[in-house]
Design a protein around this motif. Structure first.
Motif, PDB file in Angstrom:
ATOM      1  N   ILE A  82       0.868  -1.184   0.000  1.00 24.17           N
ATOM      2  CA  ILE A  82       0.000   0.000   0.000  1.00 24.17           C
ATOM      3  C   ILE A  82       0.902   1.231   0.000  1.00 24.17           C
ATOM      4  O   ILE A  82       1.751   1.392   0.890  1.00 24.17           O
ATOM      5  N   VAL A  83       0.726   2.075  -0.994  1.00 28.87           N
ATOM      6  CA  VAL A  83       1.548   3.287  -1.122  1.00 28.87           C
ATOM      7  C   VAL A  83       0.644   4.504  -0.929  1.00 28.87           C
ATOM      8  O   VAL A  83      -0.368   4.647  -1.615  1.00 28.87           O
ATOM      9  N   GLU A  84       1.034   5.379   0.003  1.00 26.00           N
ATOM     10  CA  GLU A  84       0.232   6.572   0.300  1.00 26.00           C
ATOM     11  C   GLU A  84       0.948   7.837  -0.147  1.00 26.00           C
ATOM     12  O   GLU A  84       2.127   7.820  -0.519  1.00 26.00           O
ATOM     13  N   ASN A  85       0.205   8.950  -0.072  1.00 21.31           N
ATOM     14  CA  ASN A  85       0.760  10.285  -0.327  1.00 21.31           C
ATOM     15  C   ASN A  85       1.394  10.388  -1.712  1.00 21.31           C
ATOM     16  O   ASN A  85       2.528  10.864  -1.862  1.00 21.31           O
ATOM     17  N   ILE A  86       0.695   9.913  -2.736  1.00 22.72           N
ATOM     18  CA  ILE A  86       1.198  10.027  -4.105  1.00 22.72           C
ATOM     19  C   ILE A  86       0.234  10.890  -4.911  1.00 22.72           C
ATOM     20  O   ILE A  86      -0.967  10.964  -4.617  1.00 22.72           O
ATOM     21  N   SER A  87       0.787  11.553  -5.946  1.00 24.21           N
ATOM     22  CA  SER A  87      -0.040  12.437  -6.764  1.00 24.21           C
ATOM     23  C   SER A  87      -0.561  11.750  -8.007  1.00 24.21           C
ATOM     24  O   SER A  87      -1.569  12.162  -8.580  1.00 24.21           O
ATOM     25  N   ASN A  88       0.125  10.673  -8.461  1.00 29.44           N
ATOM     26  CA  ASN A  88      -0.357   9.912  -9.615  1.00 29.44           C
ATOM     27  C   ASN A  88       0.199   8.494  -9.534  1.00 29.44           C
ATOM     28  O   ASN A  88       1.101   8.199  -8.730  1.00 29.44           O
ATOM     29  N   LEU A  89      -0.325   7.606 -10.397  1.00 32.12           N
ATOM     30  CA  LEU A  89       0.038   6.195 -10.320  1.00 32.12           C
ATOM     31  C   LEU A  89       1.454   5.917 -10.821  1.00 32.12           C
ATOM     32  O   LEU A  89       1.988   4.835 -10.574  1.00 32.12           O
ATOM     33  N   SER A  90       2.056   6.870 -11.506  1.00 31.84           N
ATOM     34  CA  SER A  90       3.431   6.652 -11.935  1.00 31.84           C
ATOM     35  C   SER A  90       4.367   6.541 -10.739  1.00 31.84           C
ATOM     36  O   SER A  90       5.398   5.864 -10.802  1.00 31.84           O
ATOM     37  N   ASP A  91       4.011   7.210  -9.616  1.00 34.51           N
ATOM     38  CA  ASP A  91       4.801   7.073  -8.384  1.00 34.51           C
ATOM     39  C   ASP A  91       4.757   5.632  -7.890  1.00 34.51           C
ATOM     40  O   ASP A  91       5.771   5.085  -7.439  1.00 34.51           O
ATOM     41  N   ALA A  92       3.566   5.021  -7.971  1.00 38.15           N
ATOM     42  CA  ALA A  92       3.447   3.613  -7.583  1.00 38.15           C
ATOM     43  C   ALA A  92       4.228   2.730  -8.543  1.00 38.15           C
ATOM     44  O   ALA A  92       4.814   1.707  -8.142  1.00 38.15           O
ATOM     45  N   GLY A  93       4.259   3.120  -9.821  1.00 32.24           N
ATOM     46  CA  GLY A  93       5.033   2.369 -10.800  1.00 32.24           C
ATOM     47  C   GLY A  93       6.518   2.382 -10.478  1.00 32.24           C
ATOM     48  O   GLY A  93       7.218   1.381 -10.677  1.00 32.24           O
ATOM     49  N   GLU A  94       7.028   3.503  -9.959  1.00 35.16           N
ATOM     50  CA  GLU A  94       8.437   3.591  -9.572  1.00 35.16           C
ATOM     51  C   GLU A  94       8.736   2.644  -8.413  1.00 35.16           C
ATOM     52  O   GLU A  94       9.802   2.024  -8.359  1.00 35.16           O
ATOM     53  N   VAL A  95       7.804   2.545  -7.482  1.00 39.02           N
ATOM     54  CA  VAL A  95       7.968   1.594  -6.370  1.00 39.02           C
ATOM     55  C   VAL A  95       8.026   0.174  -6.921  1.00 39.02           C
ATOM     56  O   VAL A  95       8.869  -0.644  -6.511  1.00 39.02           O
ATOM     57  N   ALA A  96       7.141  -0.142  -7.879  1.00 34.36           N
ATOM     58  CA  ALA A  96       7.129  -1.485  -8.473  1.00 34.36           C
ATOM     59  C   ALA A  96       8.455  -1.786  -9.170  1.00 34.36           C
ATOM     60  O   ALA A  96       8.986  -2.903  -9.069  1.00 34.36           O
ATOM     61  N   LYS A  97       9.026  -0.792  -9.866  1.00 34.38           N
ATOM     62  CA  LYS A  97      10.309  -1.008 -10.555  1.00 34.38           C
ATOM     63  C   LYS A  97      11.410  -1.361  -9.567  1.00 34.38           C
ATOM     64  O   LYS A  97      12.231  -2.253  -9.819  1.00 34.38           O
ATOM     65  N   ARG A  98      11.457  -0.632  -8.442  1.00 29.49           N
ATOM     66  CA  ARG A  98      12.500  -0.895  -7.447  1.00 29.49           C
ATOM     67  C   ARG A  98      12.360  -2.299  -6.876  1.00 29.49           C
ATOM     68  O   ARG A  98      13.350  -3.005  -6.656  1.00 29.49           O
ATOM     69  N   ILE A  99      11.105  -2.718  -6.638  1.00 28.35           N
ATOM     70  CA  ILE A  99      10.874  -4.060  -6.089  1.00 28.35           C
ATOM     71  C   ILE A  99      11.327  -5.123  -7.081  1.00 28.35           C
ATOM     72  O   ILE A  99      12.025  -6.086  -6.718  1.00 28.35           O
ATOM     73  N   LEU A 100      10.937  -4.960  -8.342  1.00 28.57           N
ATOM     74  CA  LEU A 100      11.303  -5.945  -9.367  1.00 28.57           C
ATOM     75  C   LEU A 100      12.818  -6.040  -9.535  1.00 28.57           C
ATOM     76  O   LEU A 100      13.374  -7.132  -9.692  1.00 28.57           O
ATOM     77  N   LEU A 101      13.482  -4.900  -9.507  1.00 31.71           N
ATOM     78  CA  LEU A 101      14.940  -4.880  -9.648  1.00 31.71           C
ATOM     79  C   LEU A 101      15.610  -5.600  -8.481  1.00 31.71           C
ATOM     80  O   LEU A 101      16.535  -6.396  -8.685  1.00 31.71           O
ATOM     81  N   ARG A 102      15.098  -5.350  -7.280  1.00 32.29           N
ATOM     82  CA  ARG A 102      15.704  -5.971  -6.088  1.00 32.29           C
ATOM     83  C   ARG A 102      15.433  -7.467  -6.052  1.00 32.29           C
ATOM     84  O   ARG A 102      16.313  -8.257  -5.681  1.00 32.29           O
ATOM     85  N   LEU A 103      14.242  -7.885  -6.461  1.00 30.20           N
ATOM     86  CA  LEU A 103      13.902  -9.317  -6.427  1.00 30.20           C
ATOM     87  C   LEU A 103      14.654 -10.107  -7.485  1.00 30.20           C
ATOM     88  O   LEU A 103      14.858 -11.318  -7.332  1.00 30.20           O
ATOM     89  N   SER A 104      15.050  -9.459  -8.557  1.00 30.61           N
ATOM     90  CA  SER A 104      15.700 -10.186  -9.656  1.00 30.61           C
ATOM     91  C   SER A 104      17.119 -10.633  -9.306  1.00 30.61           C
ATOM     92  O   SER A 104      17.704 -11.445 -10.023  1.00 30.61           O
ATOM     93  N   GLU A 105      17.678 -10.117  -8.216  1.00 32.37           N
ATOM     94  CA  GLU A 105      19.008 -10.544  -7.787  1.00 32.37           C
ATOM     95  C   GLU A 105      18.926 -11.958  -7.215  1.00 32.37           C
ATOM     96  O   GLU A 105      17.951 -12.313  -6.547  1.00 32.37           O
ATOM     97  N   PRO A 106      19.949 -12.793  -7.450  1.00 30.32           N
ATOM     98  CA  PRO A 106      19.893 -14.192  -6.981  1.00 30.32           C
ATOM     99  C   PRO A 106      19.759 -14.288  -5.456  1.00 30.32           C
ATOM    100  O   PRO A 106      20.292 -13.464  -4.719  1.00 30.32           O
ATOM    101  N   PHE A 107      19.036 -15.335  -5.021  1.00 31.20           N
ATOM    102  CA  PHE A 107      18.927 -15.668  -3.595  1.00 31.20           C
ATOM    103  C   PHE A 107      19.855 -16.857  -3.322  1.00 31.20           C
ATOM    104  O   PHE A 107      19.800 -17.867  -4.036  1.00 31.20           O
TER     105      PHE A 107
END
Length: 689
Positions: A345-370
């Protein structure tokens, strides 16, 4: 003596409500009043002339003899308590005043006036016992009981439990009546003092607050204080009970965590997400901003979980949860919805592109090997995003639309994110709705098992039933050909198949108990179920749970499923056959050219696909029936809808059939009614074509 006085004394003796008696110098009764007879239970003829000693309880005999001598031979007055034995054997306690009887200056006997003290003694004993019990309770109870004089500020009493709760002794509180206030947590003190103020108005108070023990540890207490007022309505005294409720508070915290926290990852769970998202929407409304929901599903997690084991799968989920949590900004909250699904849940955003930036960071971090237990695991995620208020004003709307967008991400290749849009294609929308609805169908009781009779067409006798899965969604049935492939694809077919097997076995047991002893149930099995390592155990569990003999169960395997892994299939089917279960090959002839494999499979029945009957492929049907006969296999023809079809099949040597000519599939109520009718007529009436 004056006659009037003498009569008065006699009346005083006889009519006295207290027991009175006279004994001579030998201790024998010479007179007794009615009250004395009542207290002893004896009649006059039993006492007059008899010694008083037999009435005396044995423990009091020596004392009574000594007192008798003091009064009778020394002229003393005596007041004493004594125990007597009534005629009925009961013990009585009496108190006696005894004085000598004087005649012409000589002692001639003893007169006694008694009072029955039995009831009083019993009350005194009960009171003493109660007092001892109350004292024991006061001394040993694990709640602190206290009483304070308000005017003098003096502590009147406090129970020893204060030491256990506060770590301070009774003397500590007695010497410093304000000590209790000093121990209250500073954050709770204003609230406690506010409550205390109402005591002056005669109101009882109940509240909970934190205290510091003598050792510095923090405890929770429950405080119940009762004001005692004087006749003028002024506060006179306070009586109270203090209970240590720390353990209860700790349990409440644990229960809250169980209810609102995911046990594996420690993240908020689905129930908590509802509250968090609702609060986020309210704040967004007040501030004129947006809130977004990111619905995240790990790609390929099931493969890792199934191949490397659940323990490693759990480790991966925890590691992924940690990475997701560390990838989001401060204005975002992460929760686990269940399985490999997460919500952000992302709060205090002015448009959905801000949520898209959060999604990009998550995808980038998850793509690293475990790196887990010596394995290097690579996993990606698919994310769907919906926003408040543009995509909905309720929790369900936002979650559902983010979920739909997530499935669109999967459909577009995974490891990406998609925003929900109203122009999602009808194809994706329909597929997404079906898949999402199917995931919840079991828990929402939307699945049903219908049954279609399998009939001996020569005499129209019912031989068994085929169990057919049905899904009723939003008031209408979804065709099996639409949802069963999806169930297989998303890994639900194992759970659904197990549920169908259990329901079918249970219902068959009930029908057998009604008198259908020569009766079987035929249940379809998918290739996914056959691939389960414990499928045989699943079947046995379903049979044992309802007490159904394996001979009453037929399992249907499609030709395609049987041929997908011949070696494994033969092994599993042989184990089932060894248990006494019959195996059928369904839709025979529609898949591989597998006639040469029939001898390899431990099967009992071949089911002719309805398409051969519909398309009039008589030559193929004759060949299958003849081949089955040579292999001593039973044959069942599906899709028989007309008397012409029936007669043609009978002419080919196929006697067992199912289809609309005999009965459409029906639910339990409909088929049970059909069976009752069948039992009455001993035959199944045919439907008009």
């Amino acid at each position: 003596m004056d006659v009037i006085l003498q009569n008065s004394l006699i009346s005083l003796f006889d009519d006295n409500p207290d027991p009175c008696y006279v004994v001579d110098l030998k201790g024998k009764f010479t007179a007794c009043n009615e009250a004395f007879f009542q207290v002893t239970g004896y009649a006059a003829k039993e006492l007059i002339g008899a010694s008083f000693l037999p009435l005396i309880a044995s423990a009091y005999v020596p004392m009574s003899q000594m007192i008798f001598r003091k009064v009778a031979f020394h002229g003393h007055r005596a007041d004493f308590d004594i125990g007597i034995v009534r005629k009925n054997g009961e013990h009585a306690d009496i108190t006696i005043t005894a004085v000598p009887v004087m005649t012409r200056g000589q002692i001639t006997g003893v007169i006694g006036i008694a009072k029955d003290m039995t009831h009083r003694k019993q009350l005194e004993k009960a009171l003493l016992t109660t007092q001892m019990h109350l004292q024991n309770i006061f001394e040993s109870i694990d709640v602190c009981l206290w009483s304070m004089d308000v005017r003098s500020r003096k502590l009147l009493s406090i129970s020893p439990a204060c030491q256990m709760i506060y770590g301070y002794s009774q003397e500590d509180f007695a010497n410093d009546p304000g000590l209790w206030r000093q121990l209250i947590h500073p954050e709770d003190l204003p609230r406690v003092e506010e409550k205390q103020a109402s005591l002056g108005d005669g109101m009882k108070i109940k509240h909970e607050y934190r205290i510091f023990r003598a050792d510095g540890s923090l405890r929770w207490v429950y405080d119940y204080t009762v004001p005692v007022m004087d006749e003028y309505g002024e506060l006179l005294r306070l009586d109270g009970v203090i209970t240590d409720i720390t353990e209860r508070k700790q349990t409440e915290v644990r229960l809250h965590d169980l209810a609102y926290r995911d046990a594996l990852t420690g993240l908020p769970n689905r129930r908590c997400v509802r509250t968090q998202l609702t609060d986020a929407m309210e704040r967004a409304e007040r501030c004129g901003q947006m809130a977004a929901v990111l619905y995240l599903d790990l790609d390929g997690f099931k493969v890792i979980n199934d191949s490397l084991g659940h323990e490693l799968g759990d480790q991966l989920l925890c590691a992924a949860a940690l990475r997701i949590s560390r990838s989001v900004p401060e204005n975002a909250k992460v929760a686990r919805l269940g399985g490999d699904e997460f919500a952000i849940i992302v709060e205090n955003i002015s448009n959905l592109s801000d949520a898209g930036e959060v999604a990009k960071r998550i995808l980038l971090r998850l793509s690293e090997p475990f790196l887990l237990d010596g394995y290097e695991l690579i996993i990606t995620a698919s994310i769907g995003i919906s926003g408040y208020p543009i995509h909905g004003h309720h929790y369900e709307d936002l979650i559902r639309r983010a979920d739909q967008a997530m499935y669109l991400s999967k459909a577009k290749g995974k490891n990406t994110y998609q925003l929900f849009t109203d122009d999602l294609t009808d194809k994706y929308q329909e597929r997404l709705l079906l898949e999402q609805g199917l995931r919840k169908a079991l828990e929402h009781d939307e699945l049903e098992v219908h049954y279609q009779p399998i009939v001996d067409a020569e005499n129209n006798r019912i031989k068994g039933m085929e169990a057919l899965l049905r899904w009723k969604s939003n008031g209408s049935f979804v065709p099996p050909m639409e949802f069963i492939p999806i169930a297989e694809e998303i890994g639900l077919i194992e759970a659904i198949g197990q549920w169908v097997l259990q329901q079918a076995c249970k219902q068959t047991r009930e029908w057998i108990d009604l008198g259908f002893s020569d009766f079987f149930i035929s249940v379809n099995v998918s290739v996914k179920q056959l691939e389960q390592g414990h499928f045989t155990a699943v079947v046995m569990d379903a049979l044992e749970h309802c007490g159904l003999d394996p001979a009453h169960l037929h399992l249907e395997v499609t030709e395609t499923a049987a041929m997908s892994n011949v070696h494994h299939t033969v092994h599993i089917l042989q184990k089932l056959t060894d248990l006494g279960i019959s195996i059928s090959i369904d839709d025979f002839g529609t898949g591989y050219s597998s006639i040469g494999y029939l001898e390899k499979f431990p099967i009992h029945t071949i089911k002719i696909d309805r398409s051969f009957i519909k398309d009039g492929k008589d030559a193929i049907m004759k060949a299958v029936i003849a081949m089955a006969g040579s292999l001593q296999l039973n044959v069942i023809a599906e899709g028989v809808e007309s008397a012409e079809d029936k007669n043609k099949l009978l002419g080919m040597g196929c006697t067992q059939m199912q289809g609309y000519l005999f009965s459409k599939p029906g639910n339990v109520v409909e088929i049970s009614a059909l069976l009752k009718q069948y039992m009455t007529k001993k035959g199944l009436s045919q439907k008009s074509p």
